[in-house]
Design a protein around this motif. Structure first.
Motif, PDB file in Angstrom:
ATOM      1  N   SER A  65      -8.915  -3.332 -11.839  1.00 56.01           N
ATOM      2  CA  SER A  65      -8.128  -2.185 -12.294  1.00 56.01           C
ATOM      3  C   SER A  65      -7.343  -1.598 -11.126  1.00 56.01           C
ATOM      4  O   SER A  65      -7.799  -0.644 -10.475  1.00 56.01           O
ATOM      5  CB  SER A  65      -9.043  -1.118 -12.906  1.00 56.01           C
ATOM      6  OG  SER A  65      -9.773  -1.635 -13.992  1.00 56.01           O
ATOM      7  N   PRO A  66      -6.160  -2.135 -10.824  1.00 50.97           N
ATOM      8  CA  PRO A  66      -5.353  -1.571  -9.738  1.00 50.97           C
ATOM      9  C   PRO A  66      -5.010  -0.118 -10.024  1.00 50.97           C
ATOM     10  O   PRO A  66      -4.843   0.274 -11.185  1.00 50.97           O
ATOM     11  CB  PRO A  66      -4.093  -2.447  -9.746  1.00 50.97           C
ATOM     12  CG  PRO A  66      -4.505  -3.719 -10.411  1.00 50.97           C
ATOM     13  CD  PRO A  66      -5.534  -3.313 -11.432  1.00 50.97           C
ATOM     14  N   PRO A  67      -4.914   0.712  -9.014  1.00 51.33           N
ATOM     15  CA  PRO A  67      -4.634   2.133  -9.232  1.00 51.33           C
ATOM     16  C   PRO A  67      -3.234   2.357  -9.783  1.00 51.33           C
ATOM     17  O   PRO A  67      -2.300   1.601  -9.494  1.00 51.33           O
ATOM     18  CB  PRO A  67      -4.787   2.734  -7.833  1.00 51.33           C
ATOM     19  CG  PRO A  67      -4.486   1.604  -6.909  1.00 51.33           C
ATOM     20  CD  PRO A  67      -5.028   0.382  -7.582  1.00 51.33           C
ATOM     21  N   GLU A  68      -3.091   3.395 -10.582  1.00 52.67           N
ATOM     22  CA  GLU A  68      -1.775   3.765 -11.096  1.00 52.67           C
ATOM     23  C   GLU A  68      -0.931   4.298  -9.944  1.00 52.67           C
ATOM     24  O   GLU A  68      -1.398   5.071  -9.109  1.00 52.67           O
ATOM     25  CB  GLU A  68      -1.926   4.832 -12.178  1.00 52.67           C
ATOM     26  CG  GLU A  68      -0.599   5.267 -12.795  1.00 52.67           C
ATOM     27  CD  GLU A  68      -0.780   6.376 -13.823  1.00 52.67           C
ATOM     28  OE1 GLU A  68       0.245   6.959 -14.247  1.00 52.67           O
ATOM     29  OE2 GLU A  68      -1.946   6.656 -14.196  1.00 52.67           O
ATOM     30  N   LEU A  69       0.326   3.862  -9.919  1.00 49.11           N
ATOM     31  CA  LEU A  69       1.229   4.272  -8.849  1.00 49.11           C
ATOM     32  C   LEU A  69       2.185   5.345  -9.345  1.00 49.11           C
ATOM     33  O   LEU A  69       2.520   5.405 -10.527  1.00 49.11           O
ATOM     34  CB  LEU A  69       2.013   3.071  -8.319  1.00 49.11           C
ATOM     35  CG  LEU A  69       1.176   1.888  -7.811  1.00 49.11           C
ATOM     36  CD1 LEU A  69       2.089   0.781  -7.301  1.00 49.11           C
ATOM     37  CD2 LEU A  69       0.203   2.332  -6.736  1.00 49.11           C
ATOM     38  N   ALA A  70       2.638   6.185  -8.405  1.00 53.61           N
ATOM     39  CA  ALA A  70       3.553   7.285  -8.746  1.00 53.61           C
ATOM     40  C   ALA A  70       4.786   7.244  -7.860  1.00 53.61           C
ATOM     41  O   ALA A  70       5.277   8.269  -7.393  1.00 53.61           O
ATOM     42  CB  ALA A  70       2.837   8.618  -8.609  1.00 53.61           C
ATOM     43  N   GLY A  71       5.272   6.018  -7.594  1.00 56.16           N
ATOM     44  CA  GLY A  71       6.479   5.883  -6.803  1.00 56.16           C
ATOM     45  C   GLY A  71       6.187   5.448  -5.382  1.00 56.16           C
ATOM     46  O   GLY A  71       5.105   4.940  -5.064  1.00 56.16           O
ATOM     47  N   THR A  72       7.178   5.631  -4.517  1.00 53.16           N
ATOM     48  CA  THR A  72       7.062   5.239  -3.123  1.00 53.16           C
ATOM     49  C   THR A  72       7.500   6.377  -2.214  1.00 53.16           C
ATOM     50  O   THR A  72       8.154   7.329  -2.651  1.00 53.16           O
ATOM     51  CB  THR A  72       7.931   3.997  -2.814  1.00 53.16           C
ATOM     52  OG1 THR A  72       9.314   4.322  -3.032  1.00 53.16           O
ATOM     53  CG2 THR A  72       7.538   2.820  -3.687  1.00 53.16           C
ATOM     54  N   THR A  73       7.125   6.255  -0.961  1.00 52.73           N
ATOM     55  CA  THR A  73       7.536   7.230   0.051  1.00 52.73           C
ATOM     56  C   THR A  73       7.819   6.499   1.354  1.00 52.73           C
ATOM     57  O   THR A  73       7.169   5.490   1.653  1.00 52.73           O
ATOM     58  CB  THR A  73       6.454   8.306   0.276  1.00 52.73           C
ATOM     59  OG1 THR A  73       6.936   9.287   1.193  1.00 52.73           O
ATOM     60  CG2 THR A  73       5.178   7.694   0.818  1.00 52.73           C
ATOM     61  N   GLU A  74       8.792   6.976   2.096  1.00 54.63           N
ATOM     62  CA  GLU A  74       9.139   6.329   3.351  1.00 54.63           C
ATOM     63  C   GLU A  74       8.167   6.735   4.453  1.00 54.63           C
ATOM     64  O   GLU A  74       7.904   7.913   4.663  1.00 54.63           O
ATOM     65  CB  GLU A  74      10.565   6.697   3.760  1.00 54.63           C
ATOM     66  CG  GLU A  74      11.034   5.992   5.029  1.00 54.63           C
ATOM     67  CD  GLU A  74      12.485   6.262   5.346  1.00 54.63           C
ATOM     68  OE1 GLU A  74      13.352   5.614   4.730  1.00 54.63           O
ATOM     69  OE2 GLU A  74      12.753   7.143   6.203  1.00 54.63           O
ATOM     70  N   VAL A  75       7.655   5.733   5.134  1.00 57.31           N
ATOM     71  CA  VAL A  75       6.803   5.949   6.304  1.00 57.31           C
ATOM     72  C   VAL A  75       7.521   5.349   7.496  1.00 57.31           C
ATOM     73  O   VAL A  75       7.896   4.167   7.482  1.00 57.31           O
ATOM     74  CB  VAL A  75       5.418   5.294   6.122  1.00 57.31           C
ATOM     75  CG1 VAL A  75       4.605   5.392   7.407  1.00 57.31           C
ATOM     76  CG2 VAL A  75       4.670   5.953   4.971  1.00 57.31           C
ATOM     77  N   THR A  76       7.744   6.137   8.511  1.00 57.13           N
ATOM     78  CA  THR A  76       8.442   5.649   9.695  1.00 57.13           C
ATOM     79  C   THR A  76       7.758   6.174  10.946  1.00 57.13           C
ATOM     80  O   THR A  76       7.135   7.247  10.923  1.00 57.13           O
ATOM     81  CB  THR A  76       9.925   6.077   9.672  1.00 57.13           C
ATOM     82  OG1 THR A  76      10.624   5.427  10.740  1.00 57.13           O
ATOM     83  CG2 THR A  76      10.068   7.587   9.813  1.00 57.13           C
ATOM     84  N   GLY A  77       7.829   5.401  12.008  1.00 54.40           N
ATOM     85  CA  GLY A  77       7.195   5.863  13.238  1.00 54.40           C
ATOM     86  C   GLY A  77       7.250   4.826  14.339  1.00 54.40           C
ATOM     87  O   GLY A  77       7.755   3.707  14.159  1.00 54.40           O
ATOM     88  N   ASN A  78       6.747   5.213  15.488  1.00 54.76           N
ATOM     89  CA  ASN A  78       6.575   4.314  16.627  1.00 54.76           C
ATOM     90  C   ASN A  78       5.081   4.008  16.743  1.00 54.76           C
ATOM     91  O   ASN A  78       4.269   4.917  16.937  1.00 54.76           O
ATOM     92  CB  ASN A  78       7.088   4.966  17.904  1.00 54.76           C
ATOM     93  CG  ASN A  78       8.582   5.205  17.849  1.00 54.76           C
ATOM     94  OD1 ASN A  78       9.365   4.270  17.698  1.00 54.76           O
ATOM     95  ND2 ASN A  78       9.001   6.460  17.970  1.00 54.76           N
TER      96      ASN A  78
END
Length: 382
Positions: A65-78
């Protein structure tokens, strides 16, 4: 420096002292990588302070049962990653680099055979002897590439792993990692194990020109999670606060040595290695588990050579008897790599999931490098 960093630094130094020899030299290096990814957002997120909530989140995944997703978000960094970098002394300017990517609950030390018999189990030794440079990384959140600032659910996901690997590959080709590696490489071989193989297939799908050859080990498109699904998982900081106290409850690990051995070993292997495996085991994050199913996409655009190496006794990815395992691996090529010019597989017998620390390891390493010599010509360009 945290206790876990001190421990892992000692372990890495001990491993290096065991395989810096006349034919190759290895060093611990730091990779600094800027990366941006589109991570997933989970509709229901476990309380990061509640161990059981995080374990329940993962348990549902094992049940299919994969979790329900609610979209995406940008992750950025060094991001700062620890790596073991090895060069063959007999070939001071090797044209080809193998990037070694470990699986979940492991770190880069698995490629060093956990310090046992470098001639048999150390992948760097096998590759360097054949003229290949090697770079074994601690993936973000694992080994010495871990930090309390990294969110195990929302940051440490396969999407970010993929983008970091893309940047490492690009930098190795262009010379952008010259400060760390000292040179640039003409060709890149991606050698993954287990979850690292999943990331290799995902890289071939999204960035098909990144990789000149793909070696996927402990891998198939017919996974069986029964063994690990029934295992006793615990929050890593809850059971080993001295090693993992700097990580949150979203970092989990297998808490029973027998269960870990049963899931990763089979056939012929040294019981002392399995014991060390449990002692030095690492973690997996809820984000790595939760977003894993979003990465299971065939690499239709990749046309380079692919070799899959999976033991017949690998309970998670193959099945006995040997012919049944071979059929699973043939199917893996058809399903995930429909357009490659060269797909082959090796199914070592009496060998479990962690094939590189089984009795068959030396023979299998030889077969893999015979294949690479024919496909990539890493040895002959002096």
């Amino acid at each position: 420096m945290t206790r876990v960093s001190t421990f892992l630094s000692w372990l890495s130094a001990a491993l290096l002292s065991g395989f810096n020899g006349s034919d190759h030299t290895c060093s611990e290096i730091i990779l600094r990588v800027a990366a941006t990814s589109q991570n997933v957002i989970f509709a229901k997120q476990p309380d990061p302070t509640n161990e059981q909530a995080n374990l329940d989140f993962v348990a549902d995944l094992w049940k299919g049962s994969p979790p329900e997703l609610a979209g995406t978000t940008e992750v950025t960094g060094n991001f700062t990653l620890s790596a073991t970098y090895c060069l063959p002394k007999s070939l001071p300017n090797p044209p080809t680099l193998q990037i070694l990517v470990h699986g979940i609950t492991y770190n880069k030390t698995i490629w060093s055979g956990l310090g046992f018999s470098p001639e048999k189990y150390n992948w760097h030794n096998h590759a360097n002897t054949r003229g290949y440079a090697t770079l074994a990384i601690d993936r973000l959140g694992h080994g010495l590439s871990s930090s309390p600032d990294l969110d195990p659910l929302l940051t440490i996901q396969p999407q970010l792993h993929l983008e970091i690997l893309h940047q490492i590959i690009s930098g190795a080709r262009s010379g952008g990692l010259h400060v760390s590696l000292g040179k640039k490489f003409n060709r890149i071989i991606f050698t993954g194990h287990s979850y690292g193989s999943l990331l290799g297939a995902a890289t071939a799908n999204k960035y098909p020109l990144d990789i000149d050859a793909l070696v996927l080990t402990g891998f198939s498109t017919s996974p069986n999670f029964a063994t690990v699904a029934g295992a006793k998982w615990r929050s890593a900081p809850a059971i080993e606060p001295l090693r993992f106290g700097h990580r949150g409850h979203g970092h989990i690990t297998m808490s029973d040595e027998t269960e870990r051995t049963d899931s990763s070993y089979g056939g012929r292997y040294d019981r002392a290695i399995a014991a060390a495996d449990f002692k030095y085991g690492d973690t997996v994050t809820t984000g790595e588990f939760g977003a894993m199913f979003t990465m299971l996409t065939p690499a239709a655009g990749y046309k380079g050579p692919v070799l899959v190496v999976t033991g017949v006794d690998d309970k998670a990815n193959c099945a006995t008897p040997a012919e049944k395992c071979r059929e699973i691996l043939r199917k893996t090529g058809d399903e995930f790599f429909p357009n490659v010019r060269d797909y082959e597989f090796i199914a070592p017998q009496e060998t479990g999931h962690n094939w590189m620390v089984h009795e068959s390891a030396g023979a299998t390493a030889g077969r893999v490098h015979d294949w690479l010599d024919r496909r990539v010509r890493g040895k002959v360009e002096l």
